[in-house]
Design a protein around this motif. Structure first.
Motif, short mmCIF file in Angstrom:
data_model
loop_
_atom_site.label_atom_id
_atom_site.label_comp_id
_atom_site.label_asym_id
_atom_site.label_seq_id
_atom_site.Cartn_x
_atom_site.Cartn_y
_atom_site.Cartn_z
N PHE A 1 0.89 -1.36 0.04
CA PHE A 1 -0.10 -0.12 -0.25
C PHE A 1 0.80 1.18 -0.14
O PHE A 1 0.48 2.23 -0.68
N ILE B 1 1.98 2.65 -3.50
CA ILE B 1 0.82 2.84 -4.68
C ILE B 1 0.62 4.49 -4.45
O ILE B 1 0.48 5.03 -3.37
N TYR C 1 -4.14 4.51 -7.26
CA TYR C 1 -5.32 4.07 -6.80
C TYR C 1 -6.49 4.63 -7.43
O TYR C 1 -7.54 3.78 -7.56
N GLN D 1 -2.73 -6.38 -2.88
CA GLN D 1 -3.48 -5.86 -3.77
C GLN D 1 -4.55 -5.18 -3.13
O GLN D 1 -5.78 -5.54 -3.21
N SER D 2 -4.29 -3.93 -2.23
CA SER D 2 -5.21 -3.20 -1.59
C SER D 2 -6.01 -2.61 -2.52
O SER D 2 -7.36 -2.81 -2.15
N ALA D 3 -5.63 -2.28 -3.56
CA ALA D 3 -6.54 -1.49 -4.65
C ALA D 3 -7.62 -2.10 -5.08
O ALA D 3 -8.71 -1.78 -5.23
#
Length: 333
Positions: free
Chosen positions: A95, A98, A103, A148-150
């Motif tokens: 995160f 990014i 995002y 893979q937060s987005a």
């Protein structure tokens, strides 16, 4: 009778496999995506499978362009019966690495692209009181994972948005249906063209499924729309694990979630990226439906089979129970 079907993200991966799966029914299939090479090749595959293709280049992040695409589909192919939202993009990175712009772009495509597609579909389906919208969900829309937060955030948003629309359609007693299909890790070109900021090339969370199997599941969901479908054993245990014991999932993913998504191959500066522009543009190549994990992919799953045949399984179980009960009664006599 052939139907008019719209598939977003149809130039590659699950979207492309889904378009071909609808074509096998003889449907008229509108192919919405950005990549020129992939769209042209997908149209040939749809035609070869027995369908009628219509190529509509569009960025699903552009709401006006998506609505205009829907107008074109209805002019050239007829009234839309099924709309399948598949298009997405992602950034593969921790995160803090990014950027806000990255995002925003993932959210605009992977979440708002579904909103725009659903808006365009319902604007045409609701007055006719018929039609089906299929949302391609993910196990990661039920449980977030590292790197893979987005994407996870966007897929969680798709879940909440779809549930809200589902209840609104029910409240108005509409004949239009909306269904979400949560998928596991799939062997698609995503892992070839994702914006990757890790030192190694990425891979799907194992076990890895064939995109053709997922395409067949999306077609089946359009024919049997229910609130949500869980596809594949990993999706089932991910959802249940998150609901029953989220602390264990936190511990497990912290230990395995990063290395489990990385291959041994080094990432390079020459790896293609499709976040801002299609990787299969005028000077690019056609990536196809499958990624580079064909030797590992699953083409069958007991849970998927059972999900499609739950009625027959219930009848079988009832028959076995009735037979067992009768046998016990005879023995008691």
């Amino acid at each position: 009778m052939p139907k008019t079907v719209v598939v977003t993200g149809a130039s590659g991966g699950i979207g492309r496999a889904t378009a071909v799966a609808f074509a096998r029914r003889g449907d008229r299939v509108a192919l919405l995506a950005r990549g020129e090479q992939g769209l042209a090749a997908a149209a040939e595959e749809v035609r070869a499978a027995g369908g009628t293709p219509l190529v509509v280049p569009v960025d699903v992040a552009d709401a006006e362009a998506v609505d205009a695409a829907a107008d074109r589909v209805e002019r050239e192919l007829g009234e839309i019966d099924v709309w399948v939202n598949v298009a997405f993009t992602a950034v593969f990175a921790p995160f803090p690495e990014i950027t806000p712009a990255e995002y925003r772009r993932v959210t605009e495509v992977t979440y708002l692209g579904f909103v725009h597609g659903t808006m365009a579909a319902l604007a045409r389906m609701r007055p006719r009181n018929r039609g089906v919208v299929v949302q391609t969900g993910s196990a990661l829309g039920r449980r977030g994972i590292p790197l893979q937060s987005a994407y996870c955030g966007a897929k969680h948003a798709v879940k909440g948005f779809t549930e809200a629309v589902h209840t609104e359609l029910r409240a108005e007693r509409s004949g239009v249906r909306i269904t979400r299909v949560d998928l596991p890790g799939v062997n698609t070109p995503q892992f070839d063209w994702v914006l990757n900021k890790m030192p190694k090339r990425p891979q799907p969370v194992a076990p890895i499924y064939a995109p053709e199997l997922m395409g067949a599941c999306l077609v089946h969901a359009s024919e049997h729309p229910r609130r949500a479908w869980w596809i594949g054993l990993p999706t089932v245990y991910t959802v249940l694990g998150s609901e029953v014991w989220p602390q264990f999932m936190d511990w497990y993913l912290a230990r395995t979630g990063i290395d489990g998504q990385l291959t041994a191959a080094d990432a390079t500066a020459d790896d293609p990226v499709n976040l801002w522009e299609p990787a299969d543009g005028p000077d690019g190549r056609d990536f196809g439906a499958e990624g580079r994990f064909g030797d590992q992919q699953w083409t069958w799953d007991a849970q998927i089979w059972a999900g499609r045949h739950h009625g027959a399984l219930a009848a079988l179980g009832a028959g076995v129970l009735a037979g067992s009960t009768a046998l016990v009664r005879r023995r008691r006599r």
